[in-house]
Design an enzyme around this catalytic site. Structure first.
Site, PDB file in Angstrom:
ATOM      1  N   HIS A   6     -49.437  10.000  38.941  1.00  0.00           N
ATOM      2  CA  HIS A   6     -50.549   9.190  38.440  1.00  0.00           C
ATOM      3  C   HIS A   6     -50.287   7.736  38.862  1.00  0.00           C
ATOM      4  O   HIS A   6     -49.218   7.451  39.435  1.00  0.00           O
ATOM      5  CB  HIS A   6     -50.691   9.346  36.920  1.00  0.00           C
ATOM      6  CG  HIS A   6     -49.421   9.121  36.166  1.00  0.00           C
ATOM      7  ND1 HIS A   6     -48.786   7.904  36.112  1.00  0.00           N
ATOM      8  CD2 HIS A   6     -48.632   9.967  35.446  1.00  0.00           C
ATOM      9  CE1 HIS A   6     -47.702   7.984  35.393  1.00  0.00           C
ATOM     10  NE2 HIS A   6     -47.557   9.240  34.976  1.00  0.00           N
ATOM     11  N   GLY A  52     -49.135   5.290  37.458  1.00  0.00           N
ATOM     12  CA  GLY A  52     -47.835   4.778  37.002  1.00  0.00           C
ATOM     13  C   GLY A  52     -46.760   5.049  38.051  1.00  0.00           C
ATOM     14  O   GLY A  52     -45.969   4.169  38.396  1.00  0.00           O
ATOM     15  N   HIS A  53     -46.727   6.295  38.569  1.00  0.00           N
ATOM     16  CA  HIS A  53     -45.753   6.627  39.623  1.00  0.00           C
ATOM     17  C   HIS A  53     -46.004   5.763  40.865  1.00  0.00           C
ATOM     18  O   HIS A  53     -45.074   5.291  41.516  1.00  0.00           O
ATOM     19  CB  HIS A  53     -45.886   8.091  40.045  1.00  0.00           C
ATOM     20  CG  HIS A  53     -45.513   9.077  38.979  1.00  0.00           C
ATOM     21  ND1 HIS A  53     -46.434   9.890  38.359  1.00  0.00           N
ATOM     22  CD2 HIS A  53     -44.309   9.385  38.442  1.00  0.00           C
ATOM     23  CE1 HIS A  53     -45.817  10.657  37.480  1.00  0.00           C
ATOM     24  NE2 HIS A  53     -44.534  10.375  37.509  1.00  0.00           N
ATOM     25  N   GLN A  88     -33.754  19.972  32.474  1.00  0.00           N
ATOM     26  CA  GLN A  88     -34.046  18.958  31.461  1.00  0.00           C
ATOM     27  C   GLN A  88     -35.088  19.419  30.438  1.00  0.00           C
ATOM     28  O   GLN A  88     -35.502  18.654  29.582  1.00  0.00           O
ATOM     29  CB  GLN A  88     -34.449  17.630  32.097  1.00  0.00           C
ATOM     30  CG  GLN A  88     -35.793  17.612  32.810  1.00  0.00           C
ATOM     31  CD  GLN A  88     -35.992  16.299  33.558  1.00  0.00           C
ATOM     32  OE1 GLN A  88     -35.393  16.070  34.601  1.00  0.00           O
ATOM     33  NE2 GLN A  88     -36.844  15.421  33.025  1.00  0.00           N
ATOM     34  N   ASP A 116     -39.997   5.492  29.894  1.00  0.00           N
ATOM     35  CA  ASP A 116     -38.892   6.330  29.426  1.00  0.00           C
ATOM     36  C   ASP A 116     -37.676   5.424  29.195  1.00  0.00           C
ATOM     37  O   ASP A 116     -36.703   5.443  29.950  1.00  0.00           O
ATOM     38  CB  ASP A 116     -38.577   7.416  30.457  1.00  0.00           C
ATOM     39  CG  ASP A 116     -39.745   8.372  30.623  1.00  0.00           C
ATOM     40  OD1 ASP A 116     -40.135   9.003  29.627  1.00  0.00           O
ATOM     41  OD2 ASP A 116     -40.287   8.462  31.738  1.00  0.00           O
ATOM     42  N   GLN A 170     -34.246   7.021  28.981  1.00  0.00           N
ATOM     43  CA  GLN A 170     -33.838   7.541  30.298  1.00  0.00           C
ATOM     44  C   GLN A 170     -33.279   6.401  31.162  1.00  0.00           C
ATOM     45  O   GLN A 170     -32.250   6.554  31.831  1.00  0.00           O
ATOM     46  CB  GLN A 170     -35.032   8.210  30.975  1.00  0.00           C
ATOM     47  CG  GLN A 170     -34.774   8.603  32.419  1.00  0.00           C
ATOM     48  CD  GLN A 170     -35.857   9.497  32.982  1.00  0.00           C
ATOM     49  OE1 GLN A 170     -35.873  10.683  32.712  1.00  0.00           O
ATOM     50  NE2 GLN A 170     -36.763   8.963  33.781  1.00  0.00           N
TER      51      GLN A 170
HETATM   52  O1  PAF Z   1     -38.767  10.756  34.654  1.00  0.00           O
HETATM   53  C1  PAF Z   1     -38.855  11.827  35.270  1.00  0.00           C
HETATM   54  O2  PAF Z   1     -39.908  12.196  35.795  1.00  0.00           O
HETATM   55  C2  PAF Z   1     -37.630  12.724  35.354  1.00  0.00           C
HETATM   56  O3  PAF Z   1     -36.880  12.684  34.195  1.00  0.00           O
HETATM   57  C3  PAF Z   1     -36.749  12.440  36.584  1.00  0.00           C
HETATM   58  C4  PAF Z   1     -36.134  11.050  36.503  1.00  0.00           C
HETATM   59  C5  PAF Z   1     -37.569  12.576  37.848  1.00  0.00           C
HETATM   60  C6  PAF Z   1     -35.603  13.448  36.645  1.00  0.00           C
HETATM   61  O4  PAF Z   1     -36.069  14.755  36.758  1.00  0.00           O
END
Ligand code: PAF
Length: 281
Positions: free
Chosen positions: A34, A36-37, A61, A150, A153
């Protein structure tokens, strides 16, 4: 733009780019891209000659009861979006190439990963750190871009990079929001119109907290109480946590916040859709 699916091919390419003195920026994603990416891609393009986007829905995950199998997949659209954004390489590995049979090595950050998301998703960060460490070894980037959306993260990966001496700069991109405040997320597409309206309470609660801080409020209990009260008014929204933590350690801030070092972080269920959001205070 070139799409690469094999780990060994990606490694060879990374080595040859480095040998030519090219700087590599990595944008790791799970696809369902989207804006954001794509904002991470724009930042990456400003930091390096070569931008590599990875698209891999990382099974390790996701917990057993989570949405791995129904995580949105739209490879064609993602590749088109990457091409339009000026990405140089998209690495789309097979799960069996990343986690071959008898795979048994994991990377675990043991402190920052424990509270918040780690408390309700116990194996989540073990999967994230493992796959990100593998992507670092495969793509050999000079810098990697992650979204502030995130927040935990970002903190966990930054700690892993420091602890394991990865010579990689972790770059944090601001959260992109819809005009009505909803933070962009691949999971937003699960929301019905009614759920989406109720989900807006996350950004409203965070905005209220930043307004209170701007007006001089520093007490953690007051800020959390107000956010909790706002969220509690939505019928479909159940709080998983509303916390104010140190943005680097994810430890709960006690008493009063220090400006710039605390983050209010929220996780909720909107019916069966799990959403997170945060704002630095
Ligand atoms: O943020 C994400 O989309 C995922 O956690 C990542 C960093 C691509 C790892 O799978």
């Amino acid at each position: 733009m070139q799409t690469i699916t094999s780990v060994s091919e990606m490694q060879l390419l990374a080595e040859s780019l480095r040998a030519q003195g090219q700087r590599i920026a990595l944008v790791p994603t799970m696809g369902a891209l989207h804006p954001g990416h794509l904002s991470l891609v724009t930042i990456a393009k400003g930091l390096a000659q070569v931008v590599v986007v990875t698209i891999f829905v990382n099974p390790t995950q996701f917990g057993p009861s989570e949405d791995f199998s129904k995580y949105p997949k739209q490879l064609e659209a993602d590749l088109a979006a990457c091409e339009a954004a000026g990405v140089d390489y998209v690495f789309v590995p097979e799960a069996a190439d990343i986690y071959p049979k008898n795979y048994s090595t994991y990377v675990v950050e043991e402190h920052i990963a424990k509270p918040l998301e780690g408390a309700s998703r116990p194996s989540h960060f073990r999967g994230v750190t493992t796959v990100v460490a593998k992507l670092f070894n495969i793509v050999r980037p000079h810098c990697a871009i992650f979204g502030q959306k995130d927040a935990q993260q970002v903190a966990v990966i930054s700690k892993m990079v420091a602890d394991l001496n990865f010579n990689i700069e972790v770059v944090v991109a601001p959260t992109l929001r819809e005009v009505d405040g909803l933070a962009l997320s691949s999971r937003n597409r699960y929301l019905t119109t009614t759920q989406r309206v109720e989900a807006l309470v996350l950004s409203r609660a965070l905005r209220k907290a930043t307004e209170m801080v701007a007006a001089g409020e520093r007490r953690v209990d007051r800020l959390i109480a107000e956010a909790t009260h706002l969220i509690g008014q939505q019928r479909r929204v159940r709080i998983i946590y509303v916390s104010i933590v140190n943005r680097l350690t994810m430890e709960a801030v006690k008493g009063e916040i220090t400006l710039g070092s605390a983050v209010m972080t929220i996780a909720v269920w909107v019916d069966e859709v799990r959403l997170i959001d945060n704002e630095i205070l």
